[in-house]
Design an enzyme around this catalytic site. Structure first.
Site, mmCIF file in Angstrom:
data_model
loop_
_atom_site.group_PDB
_atom_site.id
_atom_site.type_symbol
_atom_site.label_atom_id
_atom_site.label_comp_id
_atom_site.label_asym_id
_atom_site.label_seq_id
_atom_site.Cartn_x
_atom_site.Cartn_y
_atom_site.Cartn_z
ATOM 1 C CE LYS A 32 1.321 -12.426 -7.548
ATOM 2 N NZ LYS A 32 1.091 -11.114 -7.017
ATOM 3 N N GLY A 87 0.831 -1.206 0.000
ATOM 4 C CA GLY A 87 0.000 0.000 0.000
ATOM 5 C C GLY A 87 0.863 1.252 0.000
ATOM 6 C CG ASN A 116 -0.444 -12.314 -3.683
ATOM 7 O OD1 ASN A 116 -0.581 -12.146 -4.881
ATOM 8 N ND2 ASN A 116 0.718 -12.176 -3.062
HETATM 9 P P1 NAD Z 1 1.413 -5.638 4.993
HETATM 10 O O1 NAD Z 1 1.097 -6.489 6.168
HETATM 11 O O2 NAD Z 1 2.772 -5.058 4.828
HETATM 12 O O3 NAD Z 1 0.378 -4.416 4.929
HETATM 13 C C1 NAD Z 1 -0.972 -4.524 5.257
HETATM 14 C C2 NAD Z 1 -1.366 -3.259 6.012
HETATM 15 O O4 NAD Z 1 -2.771 -3.275 6.214
HETATM 16 C C3 NAD Z 1 -0.723 -3.133 7.399
HETATM 17 O O5 NAD Z 1 0.009 -1.933 7.487
HETATM 18 C C4 NAD Z 1 -1.924 -3.150 8.343
HETATM 19 O O6 NAD Z 1 -1.750 -2.357 9.498
HETATM 20 C C5 NAD Z 1 -3.011 -2.605 7.439
HETATM 21 N N1 NAD Z 1 -4.367 -2.848 7.903
HETATM 22 C C6 NAD Z 1 -4.866 -3.927 8.583
HETATM 23 N N2 NAD Z 1 -6.169 -3.743 8.859
HETATM 24 C C7 NAD Z 1 -6.519 -2.532 8.344
HETATM 25 C C8 NAD Z 1 -7.720 -1.780 8.310
HETATM 26 N N3 NAD Z 1 -8.854 -2.222 8.904
HETATM 27 N N4 NAD Z 1 -7.719 -0.575 7.694
HETATM 28 C C9 NAD Z 1 -6.597 -0.092 7.134
HETATM 29 N N5 NAD Z 1 -5.404 -0.767 7.143
HETATM 30 C C10 NAD Z 1 -5.373 -1.956 7.740
HETATM 31 O O7 NAD Z 1 1.014 -6.513 3.712
HETATM 32 P P2 NAD Z 1 1.601 -6.422 2.220
HETATM 33 O O8 NAD Z 1 2.845 -7.220 2.134
HETATM 34 O O9 NAD Z 1 1.614 -4.997 1.778
HETATM 35 O O10 NAD Z 1 0.490 -7.256 1.421
HETATM 36 C C11 NAD Z 1 -0.802 -6.735 1.153
HETATM 37 C C12 NAD Z 1 -1.453 -7.625 0.093
HETATM 38 O O11 NAD Z 1 -0.691 -7.540 -1.127
HETATM 39 C C13 NAD Z 1 -1.483 -9.118 0.462
HETATM 40 O O12 NAD Z 1 -2.627 -9.734 -0.062
HETATM 41 C C14 NAD Z 1 -0.248 -9.664 -0.242
HETATM 42 O O13 NAD Z 1 -0.306 -11.049 -0.533
HETATM 43 C C15 NAD Z 1 -0.274 -8.833 -1.522
HETATM 44 N N6 NAD Z 1 1.029 -8.730 -2.195
HETATM 45 C C16 NAD Z 1 2.148 -8.469 -1.468
HETATM 46 C C17 NAD Z 1 3.372 -8.356 -2.133
HETATM 47 C C18 NAD Z 1 4.635 -8.007 -1.378
HETATM 48 O O14 NAD Z 1 5.710 -8.069 -1.983
HETATM 49 N N7 NAD Z 1 4.576 -7.610 -0.127
HETATM 50 C C19 NAD Z 1 3.428 -8.528 -3.525
HETATM 51 C C20 NAD Z 1 2.249 -8.792 -4.225
HETATM 52 C C21 NAD Z 1 1.050 -8.879 -3.551
#
Ligand code: NAD
Length: 304
Positions: free
Chosen positions: A185, A12, A103
């Protein structure tokens, strides 16, 4: 366009940070106070291969301070999608488009509990990011973003969003078959994530041993069969080769599931291998390998 990112963690922050460099009005929303405070007081620092960049998106904990947006991009973990939509309902108006690049399987249905299916865009991203500390992420890898309507054919609107993503620096393609993207994916994650987490190995290790190659293949073939029953057809052998190719190409990476297990965090197993088991039950398809992998990862999550 007024855009909110729901979940300003690793991904994000990457998307929100880059989008904040465009002329669009961009807000990050997170429940994690340290992250929000750090971004607002010192900026968002992104560690790129070429060096560090500092961006200044606005971050909020209370979505009511933002109000309804034109586009909400969901980047919470898949097991939090439903609750995050509920908690951020203040961002959603009748015309708000909600986009998920998360994902796992099931995010679309969870989002559809809160907005019309015709307002949902889903897709995939090949970017990778990790959190280093509050306000500080690492951009671990780049690749294409694919997006498509779940149930709409308004080309103008989706092309506008793709254009904004491109201007922010994300190479973006619009697809007419979003479910194929999501399943493709998902099947890659089915083949790689749980095995790396159970064995505590990097992705590349999986294709160095006959035993792990066999398990990957079996997990992927089960998922291809379930996808077919759900209406998405893949060439099974091509898919096995694709998953092995990605394990090879990302050989030095530790999958997100392995990182979650090592850091004692909840994983997305239920939305990945667990989703294959659940969908398999619905279609009377046996998924023994995915069932074992799901139970093993759930057991690892329970270990102190
Ligand atoms: P992350 O845990 O780093 O981030 C998720 C964020 O969501 C956290 O900061 C958390 O505090 C926040 N959150 C939780 N509840 C919330 C709410 N009610 N309102 C607002 N924010 C809230 O996770 P990430 O690694 O960024 O992954 C996010 C998604 O993207 C997952 O589905 C993951 O599989 C996918 N993804 C991740 C990557 C990667 O490289 N990290 C790559 C592709 C896809």
């Amino acid at each position: 366009m007024k855009i909110a990112i729901i979940g300003a963690g690793a991904m994000g922050s990457l998307y929100g940070g880059y989008l904040s460099r465009t002329e669009e009005e961009v807000y990050l929303v997170d429940i994690w106070k340290e992250q929000v405070d750090e971004i607002n007081s010192h900026g968002l620092s992104i560690q790129e291969k070429e060096g560090e960049i500092l961006l200044h998106p606005k971050a909020f904990m209370n979505p009511e301070e933002i109000g309804t947006v034109d586009l909400a991009i969901v980047f919470v973990k898949s097991f939090l999608t439903s609750i995050a939509m509920e908690k951020n309902v203040a961002l959603l108006g009748p015309d708000t488009i909600v986009m998920s690049l998360q994902n796992g399987y099931g995010n679309i249905d969870q989002i559809a509990e809160h907005v019309k299916r015709s307002n949902i865009i889903a897709g995939t991203t090949a970017h990778g990011a990790s959190l280093l500390s509050p306000g500080h992420i690492r951009h671990a890898g780049s690749g294409d973003t694919h997006i498509g309507w779940v149930s709409n054919d308004d080309e103008g609107r989706i092309n506008e969003i793709a254009g904004i993503l491109r201007r922010a620096g994300f190479a973006t393609e619009v697809s007419a078959n979003v479910m194929e993207l999501v399943w493709s994916k998902l099947i890659v994650n089915v083949g790689i994530n749980a095995l790396t987490a159970v064995l505590r190995v990097k992705n590349g290790e999986l294709i160095r041993m006959d035993e792990t190659k066999d398990l990957m293949r079996m997990a992927v073939l089960e998922a291809v069969e379930v996808a077919f029953a759900a209406g998405v057809k893949f060439d099974a052998e091509k898919m096995v080769r694709k998953v092995m190719g990605i394990a090879f190409a990302t050989g030095e990476n530790s999958s997100s599931m392995l990182q979650d297990i090592l850091n004692k965090r909840k994983t997305e197993i239920d939305a990945i291998n667990g989703a294959i088991v659940e969908e398999g039950v619905k279609h009377s398809i046996g998924t023994p390998v995915n069932s074992v992998l799901t139970k093993l990862v759930r057991a690892l999550e329970k270990r102190p």
